[in-house]
Write an enzyme that holds these catalytic residues in place. Structure first.
Site, short mmCIF file in Angstrom:
data_model
loop_
_atom_site.label_atom_id
_atom_site.label_comp_id
_atom_site.label_asym_id
_atom_site.label_seq_id
_atom_site.Cartn_x
_atom_site.Cartn_y
_atom_site.Cartn_z
N GLU A 145 0.82 -1.22 0.00
CA GLU A 145 0.00 0.00 0.00
C GLU A 145 0.85 1.27 0.00
O GLU A 145 0.43 2.32 0.47
CB GLU A 145 -0.96 0.02 1.20
CG GLU A 145 -1.80 -1.25 1.36
CD GLU A 145 -2.92 -1.38 0.33
OE1 GLU A 145 -3.17 -0.41 -0.41
OE2 GLU A 145 -3.53 -2.46 0.26
N LEU A 146 2.06 1.15 -0.55
CA LEU A 146 3.00 2.27 -0.59
C LEU A 146 3.27 2.88 0.78
O LEU A 146 3.52 4.08 0.91
CB LEU A 146 2.55 3.36 -1.57
CG LEU A 146 2.56 3.04 -3.06
CD1 LEU A 146 2.50 4.33 -3.87
CD2 LEU A 146 3.79 2.25 -3.49
#
Lengths: 410, 403
Positions: A145-146
């Site tokens: 999810e970065l």
């Protein structure tokens, strides 16, 4: 101007009906049937048609059209089981030499925040898998999810990576542009590639949205927006499922993609891969103490760790790690690792409920509370399996049912 | 805006959800400056209410001569045919002291005749009738006054009977009321579907107005207890699924013999449920507390660790909201109107007693789950204020009057 495309490919193992009464009786936590159904559906709507389209575009534009992917290990496993033709098409793409694969945690997990050791192991597992399937050794890392901060940057650099992706959130950039390559302040030389969230989300979220004042978005308009930018590259990072799954075929997303390269070339926009961007001289150093992610307006961790249920579940999970690893039981370790998939915690999120905005809410279970119950039931079963593998007699599970199973392990 | 409202019961004289809903709705209407004249068939002479003009038809028209044809029947508004015979038998043993005595057909007829006189005497803009017992009264008032009629459906024959053995007499009245009305209010989409499908009413004519819960000051009781308590509160009838509650209790007790189950309410299935409890050998853990009202109900909600509503068919279901208000987590049947609008709860299929039992155990043992549901439930329930459904009713009145 350059554009760097990165597509995230991920499918979790969703849990099935696993009640209190199943604890101690069997350990089939996951809903194979549902996972197969979803994988086949998404394969047909997104992965297969989009891979085919991209392959044609790469062939048509020779070495000029380039893209990158990150595919979670659990998505790969499910391709192998339920849709091997998808994996074949990814291999085809890899062979063109115009497709780069990035590194991530095999189980698409939040392990970095809870166990560095597990994080490292999952990254290595994923690395091996990518090497085996595509014969590539990723130089660039992207966390689940970065999710990103300084500490992660340091750790990843020590593991040998040269670059890392992150969300180009306003609070880390302030007045700066996401279109430049940056250096992580606390690292020696780690390159930071930031998502241009406005332009990325125009495709990922707004493309088919009829109430959006730019709808319908034609390629000419989008290409002109890109060409107005300055810097090393506009980084368009998004879920691969954008094509055909989040944005359905009827929105025209495939036609849009089909003519995208030539419309870009017309305006002098070229394509680069993340590792090509590593050569750029960093514009500045970025100092990021608190975690950022690409999720929601908040761009923080609240989607996974926003309530007590999520906190308890994930804390308890990682408290079992050392006992699991000591047990030397591969199946137990695998099941435990499948529970590290970040989606399980996402499904326990209640923050949208409070806004009454249930539409935004995507969940295979009927409520976040069901997600917590399923997860805890599985953990209680894992405790029994641990006890058995330690040659201890487990106590009657019904009287030891608890949401702090780690306390039983002593 | 003046509304002539026909109801069957009104607190403090009431037996269930209908009285509670009428009370809350009229209070909400008061906040929207709507003057309600509430007419119910029977009640004490001196009964009054702060927020409505309360008319008891029987007392008000004591001197009016109405000829009533006597039909001997013990049919009650919420009984099913199946329970009818049993009640007939019980009646013969000891005549009941029920609110409406032995003869509901007679009562309905008498009420509808008196409604004509009310309609001639009272001043109003619109007529609003709650459930089938008052539909004839509403229709008569409309005929006399030529004012628009709204019928409000809190339950249908299909809910009461579980879908079989529909009482034709009751069904006919329900159907006539819905067709003669200018607008039908359903308490949920679930009920709207039944109205459209089984009563042949056009969907455009049916407006959904979900119920709410009363937030008057309520005492907090100090309750000292050692046992974990799981609560059922409602009529002990087929519709409310008490048998599924008992079956789930059995499954929970196999795992944890220390949990206590409390059944609050009365109804035709009560003897059968007590028998079943004995047969399963769990009498020690299941307490039948009988029908409770007022503060005893609040006390029951506060005492409980979990509230379960396993209804087979529940048009709305205000009780889970009352439990949530008291900070008690709820497990509710998906076959209910309230499950359309509540998120912070656990939802089950009423027949899936494994799932119900599993969720009871999870709530009892997973403290974080209990705590989170308690907190979020108390926040969520605040949005179910009666001013909102009352506002929707007012809009319906205004739209009808514009025509």
């Amino acid at each position: 101007m350059n554009v760097c495309f990165y597509f995230q490919v991920h499918q979790p193992y969703r849990m099935g009906r696993y009640t209190v009464f199943d604890i101690g009786n069997h350990s089939n936590y996951f809903d194979d049937q549902k996972n197969e159904e979803i994988m086949k559906k998404v394969a047909n709507k997104c992965y297969l048609p989009t891979n085919k389209l991209l392959l044609n575009l790469i062939k048509k534009h020779k070495d000029k059209f380039k893209i990158s992917f990150s595919i979670s290990g659990v998505a790969i496993e499910q391709f192998e089981k339920y849709a091997p033709e998808v994996l074949e098409s990814f291999k085809e793409l890899s062979k063109t030499g115009c497709v780069e694969f990035l590194s991530e945690t095999y189980y698409h997990s939040l392990s970095f925040m809870f166990s560095k050791e597990e994080f490292k192991e999952q990254v290595l597992l994923h690395k091996e898998k990518i090497k085996e399937l595509f014969d590539q050794e990723p130089k660039v890392f992207r966390n689940t999810e970065l999710i990103y901060n300084n500490e992660l940057a340091n750790f990843v650099e020590k593991m040998g990576f040269e670059g890392i992706l992150a969300e180009g959130a306003d609070r880390i950039l302030s007045w700066r542009s996401p279109n430049y390559v940056y250096k992580s302040k606390t690292t020696d030389n780690l390159r930071l590639l930031l998502k241009n969230y406005r332009l990325s989300d125009d495709l990922a979220f707004r493309f088919g949205e009829k109430t959006w004042n730019e709808h319908p978005l034609f390629i000419e308009k989008f290409a002109s927006w890109i060409s107005e930018n300055q810097g090393h590259s506009v980084n368009l990072f998004m879920d691969y499922e954008t094509f055909g799954e989040h944005q359905w075929e009827h929105t025209g997303i495939f036609q849009f993609l089909e003519i995208l390269p030539e419309e870009f070339f017309k305006r002098g926009i070229n394509f680069v891969t993340p590792s090509e961007l590593l050569k750029q001289e960093p514009k500045a150093e970025l100092d990021v103490h608190n975690f950022v992610s690409w999720a929601d307006e908040e761009r923080d961790l609240s989607a996974w760790l926003g309530n007590k249920m999520q906190e308890t579940a994930i804390k308890e999970l990682y408290l079992l790690e050392s006992a699991i690893k000591k047990s030397n039981n591969p199946k137990l370790l695998e099941d435990w690792r499948k529970l590290t998939i970040s989606d399980h915690f996402y499904y326990m999120c209640t923050k949208w409920f409070n806004d009454g905005d249930v539409h935004k809410y995507f969940n295979p279970y009927s409520t976040p509370y069901d997600a917590f119950i399923l997860f805890m039931n599985a953990l209680n079963d894992i405790i029994i399996r641990l006890k058995l593998s330690q040659k201890e007699t487990p106590r009657n599970p019904s009287f030891n049912l608890t949401d702090t199973p780690s306390s039983i392990m002593g | 805006m003046k509304v002539l409202m026909f109801g069957w019961e009104f607190p403090p004289i009431y037996s269930g959800g209908l009285g509670t809903a009428c009370y809350g709705l009229t209070k909400g209407l008061e906040h929207h400056n709507v003057a309600v004249t509430f007419v119910m068939p029977k009640g004490p002479e001196n009964i009054t209410s702060k927020h409505v003009k309360l008319l008891v038809a029987e007392n008000y028209f004591k001197n009016t001569k109405i000829r009533i044809k006597k039909i001997d029947s013990i049919l009650m508004p919420y009984l099913t045919i199946e329970s009818y015979e049993k009640n007939l038998y019980l009646e013969k043993q000891s005549p009941s002291k029920n609110l409406y005595g032995r003869n509901i057909f007679e009562e309905i007829y008498r009420f509808s005749e008196r409604a004509k006189i009310v309609a001639q005497t009272e001043e109003f803009d619109i007529i609003h009738a709650h459930d089938w017992m008052t539909f004839r009264a509403g229709i008569n008032a409309k005929k006399i006054s030529n004012k628009p009629l709204v019928v409000h459906v809190h339950a249908t024959s299909f809910d009461r009977s579980g879908g079989t053995n529909i009482n034709q007499y009751v069904y006919d009245i329900e159907r006539k009321g819905m067709h003669e009305a200018d607008k039908v209010i359903a308490v949920s989409n679930y009920t709207k579907t039944i109205i459209v499908r089984h009563y042949g009413v056009s969907p455009d004519k049916v407006e959904v107005v979900h119920n709410a819960v009363d937030f008057s000051e309520e005492q907090t009781y100090r309750i000292e207890k050692t046992d974990k308590i799981v609560l059922f509160l409602g009529r002990i009838t087929l519709q409310k699924g008490p048998d599924y509650f008992i079956e789930a209790a059995k499954k929970v007790l196999e795992r944890d013999p220390n949990v206590k189950f409390v059944v609050v309410g009365s109804g035709d299935m009560e003897p059968k449920m007590i028998e079943k409890t004995a047969e399963l050998g769990i009498s020690k853990n299941i307490l039948f507390a009988g029908f409770l009202t007022g503060e005893d109900v609040s006390r029951a909600y506060q005492m409980a660790d979990i509230y379960v509503m396993p209804s087979v068919s529940e048009p709305f279901g205000i009780t889970p909201l009352e439990a949530m208000k008291s900070g008690t987590p709820v497990i509710i049947s998906k076959q209910s109107g309230v499950s359309e609008v509540v998120d912070h709860c656990l939802k089950v299929d009423f027949w899936d007693t494994d799932d119900i039992a599993s969720k009871i155990l999870a709530l009892l043992y997973y403290e974080t789950l209990h705590k989170t549901l308690k907190e979020h439930g108390q926040i969520e329930v605040k949005k179910f204020n009666w001013d909102i459904p009352a506002g929707k009713c007012l809009k319906i009145y205004n739209d009808l009057l514009k025509k």
